[in-house]
Design a protein around this motif. Structure first.
Motif, short mmCIF file in Angstrom:
data_model
loop_
_atom_site.label_atom_id
_atom_site.label_comp_id
_atom_site.label_asym_id
_atom_site.label_seq_id
_atom_site.Cartn_x
_atom_site.Cartn_y
_atom_site.Cartn_z
N ALA A 153 -2.84 -3.58 -0.96
CA ALA A 153 -3.06 -4.03 0.27
C ALA A 153 -3.29 -2.85 0.75
O ALA A 153 -4.93 -2.53 1.54
N TYR A 154 -2.44 -2.06 0.73
CA TYR A 154 -2.89 -0.50 1.39
C TYR A 154 -3.54 -0.04 0.86
O TYR A 154 -4.85 1.04 1.61
N ARG A 155 -4.01 -0.11 -0.50
CA ARG A 155 -5.29 0.86 -1.24
C ARG A 155 -6.39 0.48 -1.07
O ARG A 155 -7.44 1.41 -0.93
N LYS A 156 -6.23 -0.83 -1.08
CA LYS A 156 -7.30 -1.60 -0.63
C LYS A 156 -8.15 -1.02 0.85
O LYS A 156 -8.96 -1.10 1.12
N LEU A 157 -7.78 -0.92 1.78
CA LEU A 157 -8.28 -0.24 3.12
C LEU A 157 -7.61 1.17 3.21
O LEU A 157 -8.20 1.72 3.84
N GLY A 158 -8.18 1.74 2.18
CA GLY A 158 -8.11 3.77 2.14
C GLY A 158 -7.08 4.76 2.29
O GLY A 158 -6.98 5.80 2.08
N PHE A 159 -5.89 3.47 2.40
CA PHE A 159 -4.26 5.08 2.25
C PHE A 159 -4.22 5.11 0.53
O PHE A 159 -4.39 4.37 -0.29
N THR A 160 -4.25 6.34 0.52
CA THR A 160 -3.30 6.78 -0.76
C THR A 160 -2.26 7.36 -0.67
O THR A 160 -1.50 7.91 0.96
N PRO A 161 -1.52 7.24 -1.15
CA PRO A 161 0.16 8.64 -1.74
C PRO A 161 -0.77 10.17 -1.30
O PRO A 161 -1.04 10.32 -1.36
N SER A 162 0.74 10.20 -0.45
CA SER A 162 0.40 11.56 0.64
C SER A 162 1.05 12.78 -0.61
O SER A 162 0.96 13.71 -1.00
N GLY A 163 1.35 11.80 -1.61
CA GLY A 163 2.89 12.54 -2.68
C GLY A 163 4.67 12.79 -1.74
O GLY A 163 4.97 13.11 -2.58
N VAL A 164 3.84 12.41 -0.30
CA VAL A 164 5.81 12.68 0.02
C VAL A 164 6.64 11.31 -0.40
O VAL A 164 5.95 10.16 -0.71
N ARG A 165 8.00 11.67 -0.92
CA ARG A 165 8.76 10.65 -1.06
C ARG A 165 10.61 10.39 -1.18
O ARG A 165 10.22 11.34 -0.35
N PHE A 166 10.74 9.44 -0.83
CA PHE A 166 11.95 9.89 0.22
C PHE A 166 13.40 8.39 -0.08
O PHE A 166 12.07 7.52 -0.78
N THR A 167 14.14 8.72 0.04
CA THR A 167 15.33 7.18 -0.94
C THR A 167 15.86 6.72 1.03
O THR A 167 16.51 7.87 2.08
#
Length: 180
Positions: A153-167
């Motif tokens: 859903a977020y990709r469909k709205l133009g959001f892309t992964p920034s490369g930041v991941r966390f736990t």
């Protein structure tokens, strides 16, 4: 999805603390809640009315936080998101450093019967319009790696992964961003 009456997307109002509480509790009962939210239904339900009153008032009147809701003709809240303005040099809500002025979209929830009809985009448009008026040029959100429906859903709205991941306690999250 069922046919629904027209919906109004708007900023939540200070006096709507009961609605704020009710929709948050509904969100925390959703099957995706364990990976979508940072609190449990039991914890939220135990919070006193004064907590909800303060939360609603702040989200309705602050320049740093704003809650947006979708409301049907009967006054039922069916969806929500909250925007938090994060300033460079501050510590963001999850503990990391903020490197640029941005709006962090949190508390995203759409009742199941209203999903898939573009309502999330309308909510985000409201939050992002508010953020642009605050001089913000980037939106971000965090999503659990085990929540593919939300990621899509977020990709469909133009959001892309920034490369930041966390736990977090709930597991691995990834940050998604979008220019405003």
């Amino acid at each position: 999805m069922t046919t629904s009456p027209p919906l109004t997307v708007r900023r939540a109002r200070a006096e709507e603390w009961r609605e704020t509480r009710a929709l948050r509790l509904a969100a925390l009962l959703d099957p995706a809640a364990p990976v979508a939210f940072l609190e449990t239904h039991e914890v939220a339900e135990a919070k006193p009315d004064v907590f909800w009153e303060h939360r609603a008032r702040t989200a309705a009147t602050s320049d740093a936080v704003a809650a947006f809701v979708a409301v049907d003709d009967a006054g039922r809240w069916v969806a929500t998101t909250t925007g938090l303005v994060e300033e460079p040099g501050a510590t963001e809500v999850l503990g990391g450093p903020v490197e640029q002025r941005q709006v962090h979209l949190v508390g995203v929830f759409v009742r199941p019967e209203f999903r898939g009809a573009g309502l999330l985009g309308r909510l985000f448009d409201g939050a992002q319009e508010w953020a642009r008026a605050q001089g913000v040029e980037r939106a971000r959100l965090c999503v659990h790696v085990d929540n593919p429906r939300a990621q899509a859903a977020y990709r469909k709205l133009g959001f892309t992964p920034s490369g930041v991941r966390f736990t977090l306690d709930q597991g691995e999250e990834l940050e998604m961003v979008r220019a405003l």
